[in-house]
Write an enzyme that holds these catalytic residues in place. Structure first.
Site, PDB file in Angstrom:
ATOM      1  N   TRP A  52     -48.984   7.557 -21.142  1.00 54.72           N
ATOM      2  CA  TRP A  52     -47.833   8.210 -21.756  1.00 54.72           C
ATOM      3  C   TRP A  52     -47.469   7.500 -23.064  1.00 54.72           C
ATOM      4  O   TRP A  52     -47.458   6.274 -23.126  1.00 54.72           O
ATOM      5  CB  TRP A  52     -46.635   8.194 -20.803  1.00 54.72           C
ATOM      6  CG  TRP A  52     -45.483   8.973 -21.372  1.00 54.72           C
ATOM      7  CD1 TRP A  52     -45.252  10.295 -21.195  1.00 54.72           C
ATOM      8  CD2 TRP A  52     -44.459   8.481 -22.232  1.00 54.72           C
ATOM      9  NE1 TRP A  52     -44.130  10.668 -21.901  1.00 54.72           N
ATOM     10  CE2 TRP A  52     -43.621   9.575 -22.547  1.00 54.72           C
ATOM     11  CE3 TRP A  52     -44.158   7.243 -22.779  1.00 54.72           C
ATOM     12  CZ2 TRP A  52     -42.520   9.465 -23.367  1.00 54.72           C
ATOM     13  CZ3 TRP A  52     -43.051   7.122 -23.609  1.00 54.72           C
ATOM     14  CH2 TRP A  52     -42.239   8.229 -23.892  1.00 54.72           C
ATOM     15  N   ASP A  76     -45.577  17.350 -19.138  1.00 57.73           N
ATOM     16  CA  ASP A  76     -44.911  18.644 -18.922  1.00 57.73           C
ATOM     17  C   ASP A  76     -45.519  19.847 -19.645  1.00 57.73           C
ATOM     18  O   ASP A  76     -45.847  19.747 -20.838  1.00 57.73           O
ATOM     19  CB  ASP A  76     -43.470  18.581 -19.445  1.00 57.73           C
ATOM     20  CG  ASP A  76     -42.737  17.328 -19.050  1.00 57.73           C
ATOM     21  OD1 ASP A  76     -43.275  16.539 -18.282  1.00 57.73           O
ATOM     22  OD2 ASP A  76     -41.606  17.148 -19.536  1.00 57.73           O
ATOM     23  N   GLN A 128     -46.890  18.383 -23.217  1.00 54.68           N
ATOM     24  CA  GLN A 128     -46.708  17.011 -23.695  1.00 54.68           C
ATOM     25  C   GLN A 128     -48.066  16.325 -23.707  1.00 54.68           C
ATOM     26  O   GLN A 128     -48.771  16.293 -22.677  1.00 54.68           O
ATOM     27  CB  GLN A 128     -45.745  16.265 -22.766  1.00 54.68           C
ATOM     28  CG  GLN A 128     -44.311  16.751 -22.857  1.00 54.68           C
ATOM     29  CD  GLN A 128     -43.632  16.257 -24.110  1.00 54.68           C
ATOM     30  OE1 GLN A 128     -43.180  15.136 -24.169  1.00 54.68           O
ATOM     31  NE2 GLN A 128     -43.546  17.111 -25.120  1.00 54.68           N
ATOM     32  N   GLU A 171     -33.862  16.493 -15.804  1.00 56.18           N
ATOM     33  CA  GLU A 171     -34.832  16.808 -16.849  1.00 56.18           C
ATOM     34  C   GLU A 171     -35.276  18.266 -16.708  1.00 56.18           C
ATOM     35  O   GLU A 171     -35.219  18.857 -15.633  1.00 56.18           O
ATOM     36  CB  GLU A 171     -36.053  15.890 -16.720  1.00 56.18           C
ATOM     37  CG  GLU A 171     -35.702  14.405 -16.834  1.00 56.18           C
ATOM     38  CD  GLU A 171     -36.929  13.511 -16.837  1.00 56.18           C
ATOM     39  OE1 GLU A 171     -37.180  12.875 -17.865  1.00 56.18           O
ATOM     40  OE2 GLU A 171     -37.638  13.444 -15.828  1.00 56.18           O
ATOM     41  N   SER A 216     -40.034  17.493 -24.576  1.00 57.45           N
ATOM     42  CA  SER A 216     -40.218  18.840 -24.011  1.00 57.45           C
ATOM     43  C   SER A 216     -39.248  19.875 -24.554  1.00 57.45           C
ATOM     44  O   SER A 216     -38.183  19.528 -25.092  1.00 57.45           O
ATOM     45  CB  SER A 216     -40.102  18.772 -22.492  1.00 57.45           C
ATOM     46  OG  SER A 216     -41.247  18.123 -22.003  1.00 57.45           O
TER      47      SER A 216
HETATM   48  C1  FRU Z   1     -40.279  14.964 -17.970  1.00 60.65           C
HETATM   49  C2  FRU Z   1     -39.968  14.272 -19.289  1.00 60.65           C
HETATM   50  C3  FRU Z   1     -38.980  15.081 -20.131  1.00 60.65           C
HETATM   51  C4  FRU Z   1     -39.275  14.600 -21.512  1.00 60.65           C
HETATM   52  C5  FRU Z   1     -40.777  14.428 -21.468  1.00 60.65           C
HETATM   53  C6  FRU Z   1     -41.283  13.293 -22.319  1.00 60.65           C
HETATM   54  O1  FRU Z   1     -41.493  14.541 -17.441  1.00 60.65           O
HETATM   55  O2  FRU Z   1     -39.487  12.963 -19.055  1.00 60.65           O
HETATM   56  O3  FRU Z   1     -37.635  14.922 -19.755  1.00 60.65           O
HETATM   57  O4  FRU Z   1     -38.885  15.513 -22.497  1.00 60.65           O
HETATM   58  O5  FRU Z   1     -41.111  14.176 -20.113  1.00 60.65           O
HETATM   59  O6  FRU Z   1     -42.678  13.241 -22.286  1.00 60.65           O
END
Ligand code: FRU
Length: 514
Positions: free
Chosen positions: A82, A58, A74, A255, A119
């Site tokens: 991830w 994000d 992110q 989100e 985020s």
């Molecule tokens: C959206 C999300 C957010 C979270 C972040 C974690 O893609 O899942 O809700 O804060 O990514 O990386």
């Protein structure tokens, strides 16, 4: 979120038989890809922002500050997967040319973000910039706010400040500013705070939801960004009725909310079920209630968790995370995953429908235009199109097609005719829709004589726009060490009223955006 995390958890789970075994294997599995290899990967974009290596998702806290654009995102510094979320940071004079800066936020051992800095948003508060973000810590099942079958994490809303011109040094508040969801609320998630200023107050929405009921946004209010009072739900969805391990997939958790004025209306954005949605309507500032009047999908392709900001000219700019569509093992091995969309200016048309166009800042990259000379002779059009090419995988195509003439089929192709990367089909018999690849999507068609198709092609991504009302971000991958030439192909009945193609100049010398 589940899919990204699922891989990591499964891998660690399957390796956790010895204490040091997993780490040795992980190091092997995620061996660094050298900068030279990354720079030579033709699938890496040349005009989109992404870190020099590794994973990003994000956009977080895009902000214009002291004459520069700052983008946070992110970021996993350990590899192209991830996990271990940090806030990456880049700076730009124009939202197009970027320079990487040191990571802005990293998890603090023992702190409220020890398992990740999720985020959030950047706002100017007095003479400082503040980041509101979600900190996560490992937690037992009954204390966790993320329970998706793979993870058990507790989320809280955290605050950090910076005063320096480059926003390099950040001071975190040691304790969360909102440690838990409102008492008595059994929420399906609690993250991605998004504040805005209205009169004397800061307001803030936090993404949340209720299992089996739908996603929601919790509305808070504060004078100083530190002390927050919960008010009520700003918006509530219905979910899709499916029973999924991750509540985001059933629409029971929203989100990345964003809420902002646009013209004399307000727009609310959220992400769930793999897509991002908008609603436009009226904000009753006295009762603090939002009355949506129109709604839609922000982008029908690989575009998620968007975030907005104001640019230097007060345009509302939308940024989104463009995710990978290739297998996880493939992108992990490539050493990079994900990129930021191009900056898109949002407006509302007179019926309150959301419209978007890529910021004209990106036009500065145009060079070597090739323009179609219009002709009644179909053969002449075909011959010209066969010669028109984008090389090095990076260019733009803007065309207008006469809609009243019946139907058309336009394809963006690689390698001559061999690979169709994107297909757009339209027939005047069904003027209220248009087909993008396999997806038929609504097209607002009152008085449409012309349909504008706009494509930005870059490495392995294409951002496509139809009449500035439909966006479709497409990923496409090809083997080998160079990008095939890109062209445009049409059916017999396609009737252009204009077509121009440009090369776009890379924003850095080596695809590393440094
Ligand atoms: C959206 C999300 C957010 C979270 C972040 C974690 O893609 O899942 O809700 O804060 O990514 O990386």
């Amino acid at each position: 979120m589940l899919n990204r995390r699922a891989f990591l958890t499964r891998l660690i789970g399957s390796l956790s038989v010895t204490a040091f075994g997993p780490m040795t294997l992980l190091r092997q599995a995620w061996a660094r890809v050298l900068p030279g290899t990354l720079a030579a990967d033709p699938r890496r974009p040349q005009i989109h922002l992404l870190p020099a290596a590794n994973w990003m998702n994000d956009p977080n806290g895009p902000i214009y500050w002291k004459g520069n654009y700052h983008m946070f995102y992110q970021y996993n510094p350990n590899g192209a997967y991830w996990g271990d979320m940090h806030w990456g940071h880049a700076v730009s004079p124009d939202m197009v040319h970027w320079r990487h800066l040191p990571v802005a936020l990293a998890p603090t051992p023992g702190g409220p973000d020890s398992a990740g800095c999720f985020s959030g948003t950047a706002v100017v508060h007095g003479d400082r910039v503040a980041l509101l973000y979600t900190g996560v810590v490992a937690a037992s099942e009954n204390e966790a706010t993320i329970r998706d079958g793979e993870h058990s994490l507790r989320e809280s809303q955290c605050l950090a400040f910076s005063t320096d011109r480059d926003l390099n040094a950040w001071t975190k508040e040691p304790l969360p500013v909102i440690p838990t969801p409102p008492p008595g609320m059994d929420v399906s998630g609690f993250r991605d705070p998004s504040p805005w200023r209205h009169g004397d107050w800061w307001y803030m929405v936090v993404g949340s939801g209720f299992r089996g009921k739908g996603g929601t946004m919790l509305l808070y209010r504060s004078k100083d960004l530190r002390h927050w009072d919960y008010l009520h739900l700003l918006s509530q969805g219905a979910g899709n009725g499916k029973s999924t391990a991750n509540p985001v997939d059933s629409g029971d958790m929203w989100e990345c909310p964003d809420f902002f004025p646009l013209g004399d209306k307000y727009v609310l954005i959220h992400s769930a079920e793999g897509k991002s949605f908008w609603q436009a309507g009226i904000f009753d500032a006295k009762e603090l209630v939002f009355h949506p009047e129109q709604s839609g999908v922000l982008d029908y392709g690989s575009f998620y968790a968007p975030k907005t900001q104001l640019d230097a000219n007060q345009n509302r700019i939308l940024w989104g995370w463009i995710s990978e569509k290739r297998p996880l093992e493939e992108y992990r091995a490539s050493g990079w995953a994900g990129m930021m969309s191009l900056p898109r200016i949002l407006t509302l048309d007179r019926d309150e429908n959301l419209c978007m166009m890529v910021s004209p800042e990106v036009d500065k990259l145009r060079r070597s235009p090739q323009t179609l000379i219009l002709s009644d002779k179909e053969e002449s059009i075909r011959q010209q199109l066969a010669r028109m090419r984008i090389s090095d995988g990076c260019g733009e195509i803007l065309c207008s097609v006469k809609a009243a003439s019946g139907e058309f089929h336009v394809s963006i192709v690689g390698d001559g005719e061999a690979t169709q990367w994107l297909n757009v089909k339209y027939t005047a018999a069904r003027p209220g829709e248009i087909t993008l690849d396999e997806k038929t999507v609504p097209l607002r068609s009152d008085n449409i004589n012309e349909i504008e198709l706009h494509f930005y092609i870059d490495g392995s991504v294409m951002e496509a726009f139809v009449n500035r009302q439909i966006a479709y971000t497409k990923r496409f991958y090809y083997p080998g060490s160079s990008a095939p030439p890109v062209g445009i192909r049409i059916s017999d009945k396609t009737n252009f009223s204009s077509l121009t193609m440009w090369q776009l100049s890379p924003i850095s010398s080596n695809r590393l955006t440094t």
